[in-house]
Design a protein around this motif. Structure first.
Motif, short mmCIF file in Angstrom:
data_model
loop_
_atom_site.label_atom_id
_atom_site.label_comp_id
_atom_site.label_asym_id
_atom_site.label_seq_id
_atom_site.Cartn_x
_atom_site.Cartn_y
_atom_site.Cartn_z
N GLY A 77 8.25 -20.20 -24.52
CA GLY A 77 9.02 -19.70 -25.77
C GLY A 77 10.59 -19.33 -25.22
O GLY A 77 10.58 -18.89 -24.16
N CYS A 109 9.35 -29.41 -26.99
CA CYS A 109 9.47 -28.90 -28.32
C CYS A 109 10.19 -29.54 -29.23
O CYS A 109 10.54 -29.37 -30.50
CB CYS A 109 9.96 -27.34 -28.31
N TRP A 142 1.38 -22.29 -28.75
CA TRP A 142 1.72 -20.88 -28.75
C TRP A 142 2.39 -20.72 -30.25
O TRP A 142 2.83 -19.44 -30.57
CB TRP A 142 2.93 -20.39 -27.71
N ARG A 143 2.56 -21.66 -30.97
CA ARG A 143 3.11 -21.38 -32.55
C ARG A 143 2.01 -20.66 -33.28
O ARG A 143 0.82 -20.71 -33.13
CB ARG A 143 3.39 -22.92 -32.97
N GLY A 144 2.56 -19.89 -34.13
CA GLY A 144 1.91 -19.12 -35.07
C GLY A 144 1.09 -17.81 -34.54
O GLY A 144 0.49 -17.08 -35.13
N GLU A 145 1.55 -17.58 -33.36
CA GLU A 145 1.24 -16.21 -32.78
C GLU A 145 2.32 -15.26 -32.71
O GLU A 145 1.93 -14.16 -32.11
CB GLU A 145 0.86 -16.72 -31.08
N ALA A 181 9.69 -30.52 -33.00
CA ALA A 181 9.38 -29.41 -33.83
C ALA A 181 10.81 -29.03 -34.51
O ALA A 181 10.85 -28.36 -35.47
CB ALA A 181 8.93 -28.22 -33.29
N SER A 191 12.83 -22.08 -29.89
CA SER A 191 11.58 -23.02 -29.61
C SER A 191 10.45 -22.18 -28.95
O SER A 191 10.47 -21.50 -28.22
CB SER A 191 12.25 -23.94 -28.77
N VAL A 192 9.15 -22.68 -29.41
CA VAL A 192 7.92 -22.51 -28.57
C VAL A 192 7.22 -23.59 -28.64
O VAL A 192 6.87 -24.22 -29.51
CB VAL A 192 7.36 -21.35 -29.77
N ASP A 193 6.40 -23.43 -27.43
CA ASP A 193 5.57 -24.80 -27.29
C ASP A 193 4.34 -24.66 -28.41
O ASP A 193 4.19 -23.69 -28.83
CB ASP A 193 4.87 -24.52 -25.97
N SER A 194 3.99 -25.80 -28.58
CA SER A 194 2.94 -25.89 -29.82
C SER A 194 1.52 -25.12 -29.54
O SER A 194 1.11 -24.53 -30.67
CB SER A 194 2.62 -27.82 -29.87
N ALA A 227 8.01 -16.34 -31.47
CA ALA A 227 9.22 -16.65 -31.96
C ALA A 227 10.00 -15.50 -32.53
O ALA A 227 11.10 -15.02 -32.21
CB ALA A 227 9.39 -17.87 -33.02
#
Length: 188
Positions: free
Chosen positions: A70, A32, A94-97, A35, A89-92, A100
């Protein structure tokens, strides 16, 4: 052109707390790092930071297929004093779900149960996605006090006003301090 979902179906991650090892946290932070604004690996030794988080921070975690995907790490060590979120932090994949936001919400509830009157954090003013997340979670800007001793960085930073312009050639990033008071509804 449409935005395609990842090729694999993402099952809901399993939420947990304080399960991760320093190695798992370091691996997650390495994935992460870019980001963060600026990148986390440019500011701290990830292995050392991960060790400190596992030893001293309360951690809300999300796991998928046995991998930490996450993390919200928070210092909440003194009842009656502000809790301090040091890492989100959230792995790429899983982002937008909303992961966080979910983990941050769990951390806020945990701070309330621990007796903290509020939760504070610092964010780089150039990190618009993080600022939006924190605004949605009820955080508001604080006046610029001295730096927190729990911030894991060896570079001096200067607190700034919430709407101050960000100088692209500044020698060190500016920091925006935010606070979210905890109300009776946040506590048991």
């Amino acid at each position: 052109m449409s935005t395609a979902a990842p090729a694999r179906a993402l099952a809901a991650p399993r939420l947990d707390a304080d399960r991760s090892t320093a190695g798992e946290v370091a691996a997650h932070l390495a994935r992460c790092s870019d980001a963060f604004v600026p990148p986390l690996a440019a500011r701290v030794d990830l292995d050392d930071y991960a060790g400190r988080l596992v030893a001293r921070a309360a951690r809300e975690e999300a796991w998928a297929d046995g991998v930490l995907v996450g993390l919200v790490a928070m210092y909440c060590n003194r009842p009656g004093e502000a809790a301090f979120v040091t890492s989100v932090s959230v792995d790429s994949d899983w982002r937008g779900e909303g992961l966080a936001a979910t983990l941050l919400g769990r951390a806020i509830e945990r701070a309330g149960r621990a007796g903290a009157p509020c939760v504070e954090l610092e964010v780089d003013p150039a990190n618009a996605p993080a600022r939006a997340l924190y605004r949605r979670a009820g955080f508001t800007p604080l006046p610029a006090p001295p730096m927190s001793p729990t911030v894991a960085t060896d570079r001096p930073r200067t607190p700034v006003a919430p709407d101050a312009p960000v100088a692209p050639d500044a020698p060190a990033p500016a920091v925006l301090r935010l606070r979210r008071p905890l109300h009776r509804t946040d506590r048991p």
